[in-house]
Motif scaffolding. Structure first.
Motif, PDB file in Angstrom:
ATOM      1  N   VAL A  39       0.813  -1.374  -0.095  1.00  0.00           N
ATOM      2  CA  VAL A  39       0.147  -0.017  -0.108  1.00  0.00           C
ATOM      3  C   VAL A  39       0.882   1.296   0.060  1.00  0.00           C
ATOM      4  CG1 VAL A  39      -0.279   0.092   2.836  1.00  0.00           C
ATOM      5  CG2 VAL A  39      -2.051   1.138   1.222  1.00  0.00           C
ATOM      6  N   VAL A  40       1.985   1.284   0.694  1.00  0.00           N
ATOM      7  CA  VAL A  40       2.906   2.344   0.659  1.00  0.00           C
ATOM      8  C   VAL A  40       3.430   2.726  -0.760  1.00  0.00           C
ATOM      9  CG1 VAL A  40       4.889   3.422   1.796  1.00  0.00           C
ATOM     10  CG2 VAL A  40       3.358   2.038   3.123  1.00  0.00           C
ATOM     11  N   GLN A  41       3.928   1.496  -1.392  1.00  0.00           N
ATOM     12  CA  GLN A  41       4.537   1.584  -2.607  1.00  0.00           C
ATOM     13  C   GLN A  41       3.687   2.146  -3.416  1.00  0.00           C
ATOM     14  OE1 GLN A  41       8.008   0.567  -3.851  1.00  0.00           O
ATOM     15  NE2 GLN A  41       7.133   2.028  -5.123  1.00  0.00           N
ATOM     16  N   GLU A  42       2.212   1.570  -3.640  1.00  0.00           N
ATOM     17  CA  GLU A  42       1.058   2.274  -4.226  1.00  0.00           C
ATOM     18  C   GLU A  42       0.820   3.807  -4.125  1.00  0.00           C
ATOM     19  OE1 GLU A  42      -2.263  -0.327  -3.511  1.00  0.00           O
ATOM     20  OE2 GLU A  42      -1.320  -2.038  -4.847  1.00  0.00           O
ATOM     21  N   LEU A  43       0.890   3.910  -2.680  1.00  0.00           N
ATOM     22  CA  LEU A  43       0.905   5.532  -2.537  1.00  0.00           C
ATOM     23  C   LEU A  43       2.079   6.267  -2.908  1.00  0.00           C
ATOM     24  CD1 LEU A  43      -0.841   7.714  -1.127  1.00  0.00           C
ATOM     25  CD2 LEU A  43       0.576   6.872   0.970  1.00  0.00           C
ATOM     26  N   MET A  44       3.293   5.745  -2.880  1.00  0.00           N
ATOM     27  CA  MET A  44       4.548   6.349  -3.533  1.00  0.00           C
ATOM     28  C   MET A  44       4.273   6.639  -5.161  1.00  0.00           C
ATOM     29  SD  MET A  44       7.652   4.825  -1.222  1.00  0.00           S
ATOM     30  CE  MET A  44       8.930   5.856  -2.157  1.00  0.00           C
ATOM     31  N   SER A  47      16.024  -1.795  -7.431  1.00  0.00           N
ATOM     32  CA  SER A  47      15.073  -2.932  -6.945  1.00  0.00           C
ATOM     33  C   SER A  47      13.970  -2.665  -6.406  1.00  0.00           C
ATOM     34  CB  SER A  47      15.881  -3.773  -5.751  1.00  0.00           C
ATOM     35  OG  SER A  47      16.023  -3.361  -4.669  1.00  0.00           O
ATOM     36  N   TRP A  48      13.841  -1.282  -5.631  1.00  0.00           N
ATOM     37  CA  TRP A  48      12.652  -0.747  -5.176  1.00  0.00           C
ATOM     38  C   TRP A  48      11.740  -0.100  -6.192  1.00  0.00           C
ATOM     39  CZ3 TRP A  48      14.577   1.249  -0.002  1.00  0.00           C
ATOM     40  CH2 TRP A  48      14.764   0.195   1.058  1.00  0.00           C
ATOM     41  N   LYS A  49      12.210  -0.168  -7.367  1.00  0.00           N
ATOM     42  CA  LYS A  49      11.503   0.487  -8.649  1.00  0.00           C
ATOM     43  C   LYS A  49      11.485   1.932  -8.579  1.00  0.00           C
ATOM     44  CE  LYS A  49       8.863  -3.876  -9.543  1.00  0.00           C
ATOM     45  NZ  LYS A  49      10.017  -4.585  -9.710  1.00  0.00           N
ATOM     46  N   PHE A  50      12.508   2.695  -8.036  1.00  0.00           N
ATOM     47  CA  PHE A  50      12.382   4.105  -8.230  1.00  0.00           C
ATOM     48  C   PHE A  50      12.859   4.565  -9.506  1.00  0.00           C
ATOM     49  CE2 PHE A  50      12.870   3.786  -3.672  1.00  0.00           C
ATOM     50  CZ  PHE A  50      11.783   4.966  -3.213  1.00  0.00           C
ATOM     51  N   ALA A  51      12.769   5.799  -9.964  1.00  0.00           N
ATOM     52  CA  ALA A  51      12.956   6.179 -11.217  1.00  0.00           C
ATOM     53  C   ALA A  51      14.413   6.340 -11.516  1.00  0.00           C
ATOM     54  CB  ALA A  51      12.526   7.719 -11.462  1.00  0.00           C
ATOM     55  N   ASP A  52      14.719   6.015 -12.798  1.00  0.00           N
ATOM     56  CA  ASP A  52      16.113   5.861 -13.452  1.00  0.00           C
ATOM     57  C   ASP A  52      17.045   6.986 -12.908  1.00  0.00           C
ATOM     58  OD1 ASP A  52      15.710   3.423 -14.314  1.00  0.00           O
ATOM     59  OD2 ASP A  52      15.412   4.189 -16.467  1.00  0.00           O
ATOM     60  N   THR A  53      16.402   8.472 -12.940  1.00  0.00           N
ATOM     61  CA  THR A  53      17.257   9.511 -12.452  1.00  0.00           C
ATOM     62  C   THR A  53      17.598   9.480 -11.278  1.00  0.00           C
ATOM     63  OG1 THR A  53      14.953  10.633 -12.270  1.00  0.00           O
ATOM     64  CG2 THR A  53      16.167  10.872 -14.375  1.00  0.00           C
ATOM     65  N   PRO A  80       4.410  18.553  -0.154  1.00  0.00           N
ATOM     66  CA  PRO A  80       4.744  18.126   1.210  1.00  0.00           C
ATOM     67  C   PRO A  80       4.285  16.622   1.306  1.00  0.00           C
ATOM     68  CG  PRO A  80       4.138  20.310   1.367  1.00  0.00           C
ATOM     69  CD  PRO A  80       3.747  20.136   0.104  1.00  0.00           C
ATOM     70  N   ILE A  81       3.162  16.423   0.856  1.00  0.00           N
ATOM     71  CA  ILE A  81       2.540  14.974   0.593  1.00  0.00           C
ATOM     72  C   ILE A  81       3.367  14.113   0.011  1.00  0.00           C
ATOM     73  CG2 ILE A  81       0.812  13.419   0.074  1.00  0.00           C
ATOM     74  CD1 ILE A  81       0.083  14.945   2.438  1.00  0.00           C
ATOM     75  N   ARG A  82       3.926  14.340  -0.873  1.00  0.00           N
ATOM     76  CA  ARG A  82       5.286  13.683  -1.738  1.00  0.00           C
ATOM     77  C   ARG A  82       6.258  13.089  -0.561  1.00  0.00           C
ATOM     78  NH1 ARG A  82       4.449  16.765  -6.696  1.00  0.00           N
ATOM     79  NH2 ARG A  82       3.502  15.329  -8.123  1.00  0.00           N
ATOM     80  N   THR A  83       6.790  14.375  -0.096  1.00  0.00           N
ATOM     81  CA  THR A  83       7.825  14.439   0.807  1.00  0.00           C
ATOM     82  C   THR A  83       7.637  13.391   1.942  1.00  0.00           C
ATOM     83  OG1 THR A  83       8.590  16.659   0.530  1.00  0.00           O
ATOM     84  CG2 THR A  83       8.943  15.711   2.518  1.00  0.00           C
ATOM     85  N   LEU A  84       6.243  13.441   2.688  1.00  0.00           N
ATOM     86  CA  LEU A  84       6.007  12.644   3.568  1.00  0.00           C
ATOM     87  C   LEU A  84       5.983  11.163   3.289  1.00  0.00           C
ATOM     88  CD1 LEU A  84       5.480  12.788   6.834  1.00  0.00           C
ATOM     89  CD2 LEU A  84       3.027  13.046   6.146  1.00  0.00           C
ATOM     90  N   VAL A  85       5.406  10.829   2.337  1.00  0.00           N
ATOM     91  CA  VAL A  85       5.134   9.597   1.871  1.00  0.00           C
ATOM     92  C   VAL A  85       6.378   8.964   1.712  1.00  0.00           C
ATOM     93  CG1 VAL A  85       4.374   8.066  -0.070  1.00  0.00           C
ATOM     94  CG2 VAL A  85       2.978   9.752   1.056  1.00  0.00           C
ATOM     95  N   THR A  86       7.510   9.557   1.030  1.00  0.00           N
ATOM     96  CA  THR A  86       8.678   8.982   0.860  1.00  0.00           C
ATOM     97  C   THR A  86       9.440   8.543   2.045  1.00  0.00           C
ATOM     98  OG1 THR A  86       8.890  10.122  -1.206  1.00  0.00           O
ATOM     99  CG2 THR A  86      10.807   9.247  -0.406  1.00  0.00           C
ATOM    100  N   ALA A  87       9.486   9.730   2.912  1.00  0.00           N
ATOM    101  CA  ALA A  87      10.066   9.521   4.291  1.00  0.00           C
ATOM    102  C   ALA A  87       9.470   8.601   4.907  1.00  0.00           C
ATOM    103  CB  ALA A  87      10.106  10.878   4.913  1.00  0.00           C
ATOM    104  N   SER A  88       8.203   8.396   5.182  1.00  0.00           N
ATOM    105  CA  SER A  88       7.481   7.587   5.938  1.00  0.00           C
ATOM    106  C   SER A  88       7.725   6.222   5.562  1.00  0.00           C
ATOM    107  CB  SER A  88       5.821   7.918   6.179  1.00  0.00           C
ATOM    108  OG  SER A  88       5.482   6.980   7.175  1.00  0.00           O
ATOM    109  N   ALA A  89       7.774   5.940   4.328  1.00  0.00           N
ATOM    110  CA  ALA A  89       7.994   4.644   3.794  1.00  0.00           C
ATOM    111  C   ALA A  89       9.385   4.140   4.131  1.00  0.00           C
ATOM    112  CB  ALA A  89       7.921   4.644   2.283  1.00  0.00           C
ATOM    113  N   LEU A  90      10.380   4.806   4.035  1.00  0.00           N
ATOM    114  CA  LEU A  90      11.747   4.546   4.657  1.00  0.00           C
ATOM    115  C   LEU A  90      11.957   4.328   5.842  1.00  0.00           C
ATOM    116  CD1 LEU A  90      13.782   6.638   2.396  1.00  0.00           C
ATOM    117  CD2 LEU A  90      13.432   4.241   1.993  1.00  0.00           C
ATOM    118  N   MET A  91      11.226   5.192   6.894  1.00  0.00           N
ATOM    119  CA  MET A  91      11.064   4.988   8.263  1.00  0.00           C
ATOM    120  C   MET A  91      10.497   3.972   8.622  1.00  0.00           C
ATOM    121  SD  MET A  91      10.721   8.993   9.042  1.00  0.00           S
ATOM    122  CE  MET A  91      11.021   9.302  10.610  1.00  0.00           C
TER     123      MET A  91
END
Length: 274
Positions: free
Chosen positions: A19-24, A187-193, A80-91
């Motif tokens: 669900v977090v990956q989908e949210l990201m 491996s976590w499917k982040f963008a190539d850049t 900020p929501i983008r920021t928070l979702v990324t941070a929270s996923a990692l934390m």
């Protein structure tokens, strides 16, 4: 101990919840719909709680407190929501790691990410991408500490003896956090850049190619490490002029005021979310 050997243990790492990956994916989509984001966010209690906490914090709180995810998403806005979702996923993915002070780790991570975003703004580059790159820049360290905590301690000893982190990691592991982080991000499917920027953060120029994002990461990391040791504006300008990335990025002395204004904001944000 090569990168492939360390990465062969990737199954020891926690997985980013579906669900977090989908949210990201959703918040990083150009056609993001705030209602969809609110609905998806409500499916993860940890992220929902952090969104509410951040929306009522000194950084974003305006007037009355908000008590629902819908209200929080509206108050915070997509950036900020983008920021928070990324941070929270990692934390959430790394709640505890032996031998690593996660409070200090996330404090530094958020600070570098905040600096990355500010530098990107100066350069009129994508601020959200820069923040995400800052949040991901040291994920290779998480892999090292998770898989080989004893070797992580040896790396620290080399650093105490004067080696830089990548030098120390190459001595002990025959790889470094940048190379590992790039592979992990892929491996976590982040963008190539983002993957390339993380992997090349210690060398933004690769042949004929220059990664502005990699240079932003390295510059921001250096600032976080050294800025508080510089006693005045003259010392800061002198130090900047000795940083290759400062010239490569085409920054000017106005960045001193920018850094001074936001210094510590990332650590405050981390404290509010931990």
């Amino acid at each position: 101990m090569a990168t492939a050997n360390l990465l062969s243990h990737i199954d020891k790492l926690p997985k980013i919840p579906k669900v977090v990956q989908e949210l990201m994916d959703l918040v990083n989509s150009d056609g993001s719909d705030m209602n969809q984001i609110s609905e998806k966010m409500a499916m993860d209690q940890v992220i929902s709680a952090r969104v509410l906490r951040l929306s009522n914090s000194a950084h974003f709180g305006r007037g009355r407190s908000v008590s629902s995810v819908d209200e929080a998403v509206i108050r915070l806005g997509l950036g900020p929501i983008r920021t928070l979702v990324t941070a929270s996923a990692l934390m959430s993915t790394f709640p505890k790691i032996e031998g690593l002070d996660l409070n200090a780790f996330w404090g530094s991570t958020f600070e570098v990410a905040t600096l990355c975003k500010s530098v990107a703004k100066e350069l009129k580059a994508d601020q959200n991408e820069a923040f995400t790159a800052g949040m991901l820049h040291n994920i290779g360290d998480l892999l090292i500490y998770t898989v080989y905590p004893d070797k992580a301690q040896k790396v620290e000893l080399h650093m105490e003896a004067g080696k830089t982190k990548p030098e120390a990691q190459q001595i002990v592991l025959n790889t470094d956090n940048a190379e590992l982080g790039g592979q992990l991000a892929r491996s976590w499917k982040f963008a190539d850049t983002l993957v390339d920027a993380i992997a090349h953060q210690y060398g933004a120029v690769q042949g004929d190619n220059f990664s502005q994002l990699a240079a932003i990461i390295n510059f921001s990391s250096k600032v976080d490490d050294k800025w508080d040791d510089l006693v005045d504006g003259e010392a800061k300008i002198t130090w900047l002029n000795h940083q290759l990335e400062y010239s490569m990025l085409g920054l000017n002395e106005s960045i001193v005021e920018t850094i001074d204004d936001i210094r510590g904001a990332g650590r405050e944000m981390a404290d509010s979310l931990l």
